[in-house]
Enzyme design. Structure first.
Site, PDB file in Angstrom:
ATOM      1  N   HIS A 296     -30.703 -14.237 -13.876  1.00  0.00           N
ATOM      2  CA  HIS A 296     -32.045 -14.323 -14.471  1.00  0.00           C
ATOM      3  C   HIS A 296     -33.083 -13.849 -13.471  1.00  0.00           C
ATOM      4  CE1 HIS A 296     -30.919 -17.182 -17.742  1.00  0.00           C
ATOM      5  NE2 HIS A 296     -29.966 -17.496 -16.893  1.00  0.00           N
TER       6      HIS A 296
ATOM      7  N   CYS B 111     -35.131 -10.202 -19.389  1.00  0.00           N
ATOM      8  CA  CYS B 111     -34.579 -10.909 -18.225  1.00  0.00           C
ATOM      9  C   CYS B 111     -33.165 -10.465 -17.900  1.00  0.00           C
ATOM     10  CB  CYS B 111     -34.608 -12.408 -18.526  1.00  0.00           C
ATOM     11  SG  CYS B 111     -33.929 -13.434 -17.214  1.00  0.00           S
TER      12      CYS B 111
HETATM   13 ZN   LIG Z   1     -33.426 -15.498 -18.068  1.00  0.00          ZN
END
Ligand SMILES: [Zn+2]
Length: 141
Positions: free
Chosen positions: A10, A125
């Site tokens: 992430h 992301c």
């Molecule tokens: Zn994420």
């Protein structure tokens, strides 16, 4: 230990100028009523690794996949207006490679991927193709 099938990368969705880490993310996640930081590991702008949630515990970072995954967060990922931007530092990439290598030793069957690669995720992301990057990293090693 949990049965780990995925290692999910992430970003914190913060601008490159924001030097934040585990403590700030922990606070933000508590404000969102999470049980503390949702990621297991955080890689700061300078490449320093910080531990988040205990690895034995399910994270809160990948809807539908939390119980079977480990969440690693790179600090950065947006420009000053909040738009997705691939702005991670060389030290962050170096640390990420180390971390992923270590995790794959412990969880050899786990797949490395980015948050956006999970089904049903509409986010950018972590703002780059983790699978492609990791593949090239491994070839280079
Ligand atoms: Zn994420």
């Amino acid at each position: 230990m949990r049965n780990i099938r995925k290692i999910v990368v992430h970003c914190s969705a913060t601008p490159a100028t924001m030097d934040i880490g585990r403590d700030e993310i922990d606070r933000w996640h508590r404000e969102r009523k999470f049980n503390g930081i949702g990621y297991h590991l955080v890689i700061r702008r300078n490449g320093r690794l910080e531990r988040g949630r205990a690895m034995e515990k399910s994270g809160a970072h990948a809807k539908g996949y939390n119980s079977e995954s480990v969440g690693v967060c790179l600090v950065g990922g947006t420009d000053s207006a909040g738009k997705a931007e691939r702005n991670f530092t060389p030290r962050q990439y170096a640390r990420l490679a180390e971390v992923l290598k270590g995790l794959q030793l412990v969880f050899p069957d786990a797949e490395v991927l980015g948050h956006r690669d999970l089904p049903g995720v509409a986010k950018a992301c972590p703002c780059f193709d983790v699978k492609e990057w990791w593949k090239s990293k491994k070839e280079e090693a």
